[in-house]
Design a protein around this motif. Sequence first.
Motif, PDB file in Angstrom:
ATOM      1  N   HIS A 163       0.837  -1.207   0.000  1.00  0.00           N
ATOM      2  CA  HIS A 163       0.000   0.000   0.000  1.00  0.00           C
ATOM      3  C   HIS A 163       0.872   1.258   0.000  1.00  0.00           C
ATOM      4  O   HIS A 163       0.628   2.192  -0.777  1.00  0.00           O
ATOM      5  CB  HIS A 163      -0.922   0.007   1.222  1.00  0.00           C
ATOM      6  CG  HIS A 163      -1.743   1.263   1.339  1.00  0.00           C
ATOM      7  ND1 HIS A 163      -2.859   1.492   0.560  1.00  0.00           N
ATOM      8  CD2 HIS A 163      -1.582   2.371   2.111  1.00  0.00           C
ATOM      9  CE1 HIS A 163      -3.363   2.671   0.862  1.00  0.00           C
ATOM     10  NE2 HIS A 163      -2.597   3.237   1.789  1.00  0.00           N
ATOM     11  N   ARG A 164       1.895   1.271   0.859  1.00  0.00           N
ATOM     12  CA  ARG A 164       2.763   2.453   0.953  1.00  0.00           C
ATOM     13  C   ARG A 164       3.557   2.665  -0.333  1.00  0.00           C
ATOM     14  O   ARG A 164       3.761   3.799  -0.767  1.00  0.00           O
ATOM     15  CB  ARG A 164       3.706   2.312   2.153  1.00  0.00           C
ATOM     16  CG  ARG A 164       3.005   2.460   3.503  1.00  0.00           C
ATOM     17  CD  ARG A 164       3.967   2.224   4.646  1.00  0.00           C
ATOM     18  NE  ARG A 164       5.074   3.169   4.601  1.00  0.00           N
ATOM     19  CZ  ARG A 164       6.275   2.925   5.133  1.00  0.00           C
ATOM     20  NH1 ARG A 164       6.520   1.775   5.711  1.00  0.00           N
ATOM     21  NH2 ARG A 164       7.225   3.839   5.065  1.00  0.00           N
ATOM     22  N   PHE A 165       4.005   1.571  -0.938  1.00  0.00           N
ATOM     23  CA  PHE A 165       4.739   1.689  -2.201  1.00  0.00           C
ATOM     24  C   PHE A 165       3.853   2.290  -3.287  1.00  0.00           C
ATOM     25  O   PHE A 165       4.266   3.184  -4.027  1.00  0.00           O
ATOM     26  CB  PHE A 165       5.266   0.325  -2.650  1.00  0.00           C
ATOM     27  CG  PHE A 165       5.954   0.369  -3.984  1.00  0.00           C
ATOM     28  CD1 PHE A 165       7.234   0.874  -4.105  1.00  0.00           C
ATOM     29  CD2 PHE A 165       5.314  -0.069  -5.137  1.00  0.00           C
ATOM     30  CE1 PHE A 165       7.875   0.934  -5.339  1.00  0.00           C
ATOM     31  CE2 PHE A 165       5.935  -0.019  -6.370  1.00  0.00           C
ATOM     32  CZ  PHE A 165       7.223   0.486  -6.472  1.00  0.00           C
ATOM     33  N   LEU A 166       2.621   1.816  -3.366  1.00  0.00           N
ATOM     34  CA  LEU A 166       1.698   2.331  -4.379  1.00  0.00           C
ATOM     35  C   LEU A 166       1.321   3.781  -4.104  1.00  0.00           C
ATOM     36  O   LEU A 166       1.076   4.549  -5.039  1.00  0.00           O
ATOM     37  CB  LEU A 166       0.449   1.446  -4.448  1.00  0.00           C
ATOM     38  CG  LEU A 166       0.695   0.021  -5.000  1.00  0.00           C
ATOM     39  CD1 LEU A 166      -0.555  -0.831  -4.868  1.00  0.00           C
ATOM     40  CD2 LEU A 166       1.156   0.069  -6.451  1.00  0.00           C
ATOM     41  N   GLU A 167       1.295   4.181  -2.844  1.00  0.00           N
ATOM     42  CA  GLU A 167       1.048   5.580  -2.505  1.00  0.00           C
ATOM     43  C   GLU A 167       2.173   6.469  -3.039  1.00  0.00           C
ATOM     44  O   GLU A 167       1.925   7.576  -3.526  1.00  0.00           O
ATOM     45  CB  GLU A 167       0.935   5.748  -0.990  1.00  0.00           C
ATOM     46  CG  GLU A 167      -0.434   5.386  -0.428  1.00  0.00           C
ATOM     47  CD  GLU A 167      -1.535   6.316  -0.935  1.00  0.00           C
ATOM     48  OE1 GLU A 167      -1.398   7.551  -0.793  1.00  0.00           O
ATOM     49  OE2 GLU A 167      -2.526   5.799  -1.501  1.00  0.00           O
ATOM     50  N   ILE A 168       3.411   5.982  -2.936  1.00  0.00           N
ATOM     51  CA  ILE A 168       4.554   6.731  -3.485  1.00  0.00           C
ATOM     52  C   ILE A 168       4.398   6.900  -4.993  1.00  0.00           C
ATOM     53  O   ILE A 168       4.629   7.982  -5.546  1.00  0.00           O
ATOM     54  CB  ILE A 168       5.881   6.006  -3.151  1.00  0.00           C
ATOM     55  CG1 ILE A 168       6.185   6.123  -1.660  1.00  0.00           C
ATOM     56  CG2 ILE A 168       7.046   6.571  -3.975  1.00  0.00           C
ATOM     57  CD1 ILE A 168       7.352   5.283  -1.200  1.00  0.00           C
ATOM     58  N   GLU A 169       3.994   5.814  -5.672  1.00  0.00           N
ATOM     59  CA  GLU A 169       3.775   5.870  -7.115  1.00  0.00           C
ATOM     60  C   GLU A 169       2.686   6.889  -7.453  1.00  0.00           C
ATOM     61  O   GLU A 169       2.832   7.685  -8.386  1.00  0.00           O
ATOM     62  CB  GLU A 169       3.351   4.489  -7.623  1.00  0.00           C
ATOM     63  CG  GLU A 169       4.433   3.424  -7.564  1.00  0.00           C
ATOM     64  CD  GLU A 169       5.381   3.503  -8.728  1.00  0.00           C
ATOM     65  OE1 GLU A 169       6.337   4.293  -8.647  1.00  0.00           O
ATOM     66  OE2 GLU A 169       5.167   2.775  -9.709  1.00  0.00           O
ATOM     67  N   LYS A 170       1.620   6.845  -6.690  1.00  0.00           N
ATOM     68  CA  LYS A 170       0.490   7.744  -6.951  1.00  0.00           C
ATOM     69  C   LYS A 170       0.897   9.215  -6.773  1.00  0.00           C
ATOM     70  O   LYS A 170       0.579  10.064  -7.623  1.00  0.00           O
ATOM     71  CB  LYS A 170      -0.677   7.396  -6.019  1.00  0.00           C
ATOM     72  CG  LYS A 170      -1.964   8.148  -6.346  1.00  0.00           C
ATOM     73  CD  LYS A 170      -3.165   7.517  -5.659  1.00  0.00           C
ATOM     74  CE  LYS A 170      -3.120   7.666  -4.175  1.00  0.00           C
ATOM     75  NZ  LYS A 170      -4.351   7.186  -3.510  1.00  0.00           N
TER      76      LYS A 170
END
Length: 242
Positions: A77-84
């Motif tokens: 979740h945190r990794f995808l937040e960085i991408e977003k």
Amino acid sequence: EEIIETRTFGKIVHSTLEDLYKAENEKKEKILTVEDIQEMQKKAPDLIETKIKEYREEDKIEGKNILILNVIKEYIHRFLEIEKKSIESGSEIKVLAIEEKILIEVEFDEFPYKILFNGKVDRIEERNGEIYIVDYKTGKVEEKDVKIDENGWENLIVDFKYSKAFQLLMYAYMIKEKKLYPNNRIFVGNYSFKNLEKGFIGLRKEKEIIAVDEQILADFKEKLIELLSEIFDKNKPFIEKI
């Protein structure tokens, strides 16, 4: 494994990201959108649970594995937040390859035979026109682990603390040898899931992330040949460096 071990933990994280990005990147060189990332965030929890059950070969997740499940969910979740956030700030990201196998055969003047190199790159992306070779690490990576200075070059093949830098440079060398992306600058680096607040931890000189240029590749090739000479020397035993 009764309790998911470190190696399996890493495999589940890698496999989850591979499935998520491949599903959203079926169209070749598609520019990722915020909506793509949000769709991945929806799919991720169920996908992670499925993968844990597959590795455990059981339908129930219990005990310490519940904690491990939730850690993996949080990491993804945190990794995808960085991408977003990166996309929202204006970055154009095209995922060019996921878990890409690279095979090259090289001839060096120092050896009377060809040498075959085989590797798998976690991710290759084009970001704002530049190529990024990404390696995911579920352990902790610090900026000093991918810093190349005089000591780094001197100790690249003898000191384990430079192993991450060596791995990244090896990927860059293999991709250059295959003549992939000849017109783009290439950066290499890690995403550390225990240090995600750092974002992309790129190969650097001093504090600056640097592209892998011809001089860096020449310096790396010199150290690579030195290492291969040791490996192929029948009079030198293999000794684990601790």
